[in-house]
Structure formats: C-alpha cells, structure tokens
Design a protein around this motif. Structure first.
Motif, PDB file in Angstrom:
ATOM      1  N   SER A   4       0.846  -1.211   0.140  1.00 59.26           N
ATOM      2  CA  SER A   4       0.106  -0.026   0.025  1.00 59.26           C
ATOM      3  C   SER A   4       0.900   1.092   0.128  1.00 59.26           C
ATOM      4  CB  SER A   4      -0.888  -0.254   1.257  1.00 59.26           C
ATOM      5  OG  SER A   4      -0.146   0.205   2.488  1.00 59.26           O
ATOM      6  N   SER A   5       0.015   2.423  -0.158  1.00 59.34           N
ATOM      7  CA  SER A   5       0.952   3.750  -0.256  1.00 59.34           C
ATOM      8  C   SER A   5       1.711   3.909   0.840  1.00 59.34           C
ATOM      9  CB  SER A   5       0.131   4.654  -0.819  1.00 59.34           C
ATOM     10  OG  SER A   5      -0.976   4.853   0.046  1.00 59.34           O
ATOM     11  N   ASP A   6       0.973   3.653   2.086  1.00 57.08           N
ATOM     12  CA  ASP A   6       1.646   3.847   3.429  1.00 57.08           C
ATOM     13  C   ASP A   6       2.808   3.037   3.720  1.00 57.08           C
ATOM     14  OD1 ASP A   6      -0.519   5.493   4.064  1.00 57.08           O
ATOM     15  OD2 ASP A   6      -1.885   3.954   4.863  1.00 57.08           O
ATOM     16  N   ASP A   7       2.909   1.801   3.050  1.00 57.23           N
ATOM     17  CA  ASP A   7       3.968   1.179   3.274  1.00 57.23           C
ATOM     18  C   ASP A   7       5.101   1.087   1.887  1.00 57.23           C
ATOM     19  OD1 ASP A   7       2.890  -0.163   5.422  1.00 57.23           O
ATOM     20  OD2 ASP A   7       1.973  -1.780   4.451  1.00 57.23           O
ATOM     21  N   HIS A   8       5.382   2.283   1.488  1.00 58.73           N
ATOM     22  CA  HIS A   8       6.297   2.416   0.448  1.00 58.73           C
ATOM     23  C   HIS A   8       7.630   2.175   0.939  1.00 58.73           C
ATOM     24  CE1 HIS A   8       6.224   6.367   1.983  1.00 58.73           C
ATOM     25  NE2 HIS A   8       7.472   6.493   1.490  1.00 58.73           N
ATOM     26  N   ASP A   9       8.063   2.531   1.952  1.00 58.17           N
ATOM     27  CA  ASP A   9       9.361   2.236   2.485  1.00 58.17           C
ATOM     28  C   ASP A   9       9.327   0.944   3.534  1.00 58.17           C
ATOM     29  OD1 ASP A   9       7.715   3.106   4.635  1.00 58.17           O
ATOM     30  OD2 ASP A   9       9.175   4.752   5.365  1.00 58.17           O
ATOM     31  N   LEU A  10       8.375  -0.005   3.340  1.00 62.38           N
ATOM     32  CA  LEU A  10       8.534  -1.176   4.286  1.00 62.38           C
ATOM     33  C   LEU A  10       9.580  -1.917   3.804  1.00 62.38           C
ATOM     34  CD1 LEU A  10       7.047  -2.997   6.489  1.00 62.38           C
ATOM     35  CD2 LEU A  10       5.783  -3.830   4.708  1.00 62.38           C
ATOM     36  N   VAL A  11      10.335  -2.772   4.563  1.00 67.43           N
ATOM     37  CA  VAL A  11      11.249  -3.613   4.090  1.00 67.43           C
ATOM     38  C   VAL A  11      11.206  -4.916   5.104  1.00 67.43           C
ATOM     39  CG1 VAL A  11      13.117  -2.059   3.617  1.00 67.43           C
ATOM     40  CG2 VAL A  11      13.024  -2.903   5.803  1.00 67.43           C
ATOM     41  N   VAL A  12      11.454  -6.142   4.710  1.00 71.06           N
ATOM     42  CA  VAL A  12      11.279  -7.347   5.180  1.00 71.06           C
ATOM     43  C   VAL A  12      12.602  -7.758   5.740  1.00 71.06           C
ATOM     44  CG1 VAL A  12      10.821  -9.839   5.294  1.00 71.06           C
ATOM     45  CG2 VAL A  12       9.190  -8.050   4.235  1.00 71.06           C
TER      46      VAL A  12
END
Length: 384
Positions: A4-12
């Motif tokens: 989602s746009s809120d998670d554009h910088d999410l990393v695993v």
C-alpha cells in the motif's frame, strides 16, 4: 501483491537469535528463503538481517524464534502486522511448560507464572505437570507413574528432541543431572503421560498483514542422514480466513476435535498473558492410547515462530493471493534427507544443500486446489 502507499518504505528483515541460530546451516538458509517469499507476498523488498543501527522506520520482521517483549520493542514491533511469528511477556510462555500446571504444593515457579492457566487447560492437554525443581519433578512423576509410563520433555526441544520415557526415580535423576539445577530452575521441564500408537495433528492460523489463512493437518516422520526418526513434513488443508472459516468446511470428527482443543488452548493463552501476540500460530495435538488402553487427545505444544509447516502456509497464501476466488487448498511440506531426492515438477524448493551437521537435505512445498463440493479430506498420517 503490491504494498500500500502507506508501506512504500516497508522492508522485510530476518532476525536470528533463537536456539536454531546456533545450529546454523540449513535453518538459517531456510529462514532467509521463506522470508524472501513473504516479502514478495506483501510487495516489499527483502533486506537481509535486522540491524538496530540501520535506519529503517518500517520493518516487517521474520524471526527464527518467538520474541520476548523487550526484543520486540527494540525492533519496533507493536502488533501482528509487524512480524511473522509471536511475542511473549516471559520467556517460559514460548515453551512447552505452559501446557501444564505445577504439581500440588509446588516449591518453585518462574516470575509471571499463571496458576490459573494450568487449571483452565487441564482438560485440553494430556495428563502432566511442569516442574522447576528436583523436588517438584519427583512429586509430579510419582503422581503420573500411578497410571502408566511418563515422558520427560525439555521445554525448548524441537521435532521430538530432548525427550525420554522414564520408568523410575533413578532414570529421572539421571535426566535431571544431565539438565542441571540451574537450567531446571530457569527453564523447567515437562512430565507427561506417554502414549502409544500416537498420531500428531496440526492446527494453525497465519496472518500476513491483510492476508489470513487457517488449517488443520498431520505431521509425518522420516529418517535423517544419521538414521534417526525426525520431522519429515506436514500435509495441510488450508482455508482462506481465520478459525471460524476453517470450522465451516466439512471435515472428519477427529479434525474438528483437534481444532476445538487448539482454539480453546489459544484463547486460554491470550487471556492469561495480555502481552502475548502472534501472527503465526501452530498447535500440535496428539492422539493415542495410554498404558491402560484409554484413548487420549491433547495439545502437546505451541509454535509462534517460523516452523516446519511454514513452507506450506506461505504456499497457500500465495495461491490465495493469485486467485481471489480460491477458498481451500491442500498444501504440503517435505523435508527429505539424502542426495537423491525426487521432487515433483510443480514443487517450490526453498532449501537444497549439504548442511555441515545434517548432510544433504532438500525442503520443498506443493499446493493443490480442492474441490469444495466434496469433503476436504483430512490428510492421512504417513509412515516413515
């Protein structure tokens, strides 16, 4: 599946700090391979190992073991959407000892222990006790020996390791000497009714942010490269959604019994430890006969971390993501030992190599769709 746009910088990221990390080899490689597949499912890049010094405001953590509340806080984990695994308020909550209460008039217990939990789950587990001192261990064994054989289990053993059937006080003392008083005091042991002709069933629920699935199934055993009987994989019936969705499908009665026991056990843990959370919940339920021929079923233990069935879990989630109309699948994992392993053409291999300690190992999963107009048959227990 896109983030989602809120998670554009999410990393695993993976975190390897549990008991499995000490073994190295295939366990770490397996963790990283499955973390990569989880990353693809949530549309985020896989960036390797967690590093507290690395700037990273939005992390999704795949740990190799259940996390303590302190570790979770340091990693920025506040809820199920932040990890594939679980968080517990006290270390013992993640181990086998919470499946049983203490023997009467117990002398020792860890800080945070819930006496009420033992009473609440007594009818959900096999007859048994947990103990944190020699005196309590002897008292528990004496009570259990009245009705048959007793199995001693170390609290953090994986895949049947750290277990022994004890027949008398001398055998119990030998096991306790091997464990040591310090470890007994901090980690405890489990003393439990031993069963014959045992079948081990699995019940689980997984949540990967917006995706959720639940399942029932069976485990099977195999021989490793040293000739020992070990975990060889799981066969699961997986549905889209939570436990309520799982119970709406047709299934044999023993499957429904296993789900009921697991759900009640799960609810008891949540009530006893408000700080507990888990996006990956797996419960082993054993059924077998005791020395007097009585049929018994009970929850053996829980797993709130990446586990042997996780390949099948992830494969099912991927199938559901690829086909929004799909509601039920059969998913299986296989852990095969030896250099000559036949792998089905449609399988996803997530580890194939030579472990420094275990030798040649291949791990893979398969996923098949289910005809929902027919009974989603409970997988049969496989022989070795």
């Amino acid at each position: 599946m896109n983030a989602s746009s809120d998670d554009h910088d999410l990393v695993v990221l993976v975190h390897s700090g549990g008991k499995k990390a000490a073994g190295g080899g295939h366990e770490i490689d397996t963790q990283r391979a499955l973390a990569g597949q989880l990353a693809a499912l949530i549309g985020a890049p896989f960036r390797g190992a967690f590093d507290a010094a690395r700037p990273c405001p939005h992390r999704y953590i795949v740990p190799d073991d259940t996390l303590s509340a302190g570790d979770a806080q340091r990693m920025g984990i506040t809820g199920e959407d932040d990890l594939f695994g679980g968080v517990v308020p006290h270390p013992f909550v993640a181990t086998k000892v919470i499946a049983h209460g203490l023997p009467p008039n117990a002398r020792a217990k860890p800080a945070g222990w819930s006496d009420e939990l033992g009473e609440r789950v007594r009818h959900l587990v096999l007859p048994g006790y947990s103990a944190f001192s020699r005196e309590d261990a002897h008292a528990a064994a004496a009570l259990l020996w009245r009705d048959g054989a007793v199995r001693l289990k170390r609290p953090s053993g994986i895949g049947g390791s750290g277990q022994a059937v004890i027949a008398d006080e001398s055998e119990l003392d030998a096991q306790l000497d091997d464990i040591g008083d310090d470890l007994l005091r901090t980690e405890g042991i489990v003393l439990e009714r031993d069963l014959r002709d045992i079948a081990t069933f699995s019940v689980g629920r997984i949540r990967l942010r917006s995706q959720e699935a639940s399942y029932y199934g069976v485990q099977h055993l195999t021989r490793n490269n040293h000739g020992h009987s070990v975990y060889g994989g799981s066969d699961l019936v997986v549905v889209r959604g939570g436990f309520d969705a799982l119970e709406r499908i047709d299934m044999p009665e023993h499957a429904r019994t296993s789900i009921r026991l697991a759900r009640e056990f799960d609810a008891a843990i949540r009530d006893a430890f408000p700080g507990f959370l888990a996006s990956r919940r797996n419960y082993d339920v054993a059924c077998g006969a005791d020395d007097e021929g009585r049929h018994r079923c009970g929850v053996l233990e829980q797993s709130w971390r990446l586990g042997g069935a996780s390949g099948a879990e992830i494969g099912a989630l991927r199938a559901f993501a690829n086909d929004p109309a799909l509601e039920v699948v059969h998913a299986s994992t296989v852990e095969a030992y030896g250099a000559d392993t036949d792998v089905p053409a449609d399988a996803c291999i997530y580890y194939r190599g030579v472990d420094p300690h275990g030798g040649p190992i291949t791990k893979f999963y398969t996923v098949d769709t289910v005809d929902t107009t027919r009974n989603a048959a409970f997988p049969k227990q496989r022989s070795e």
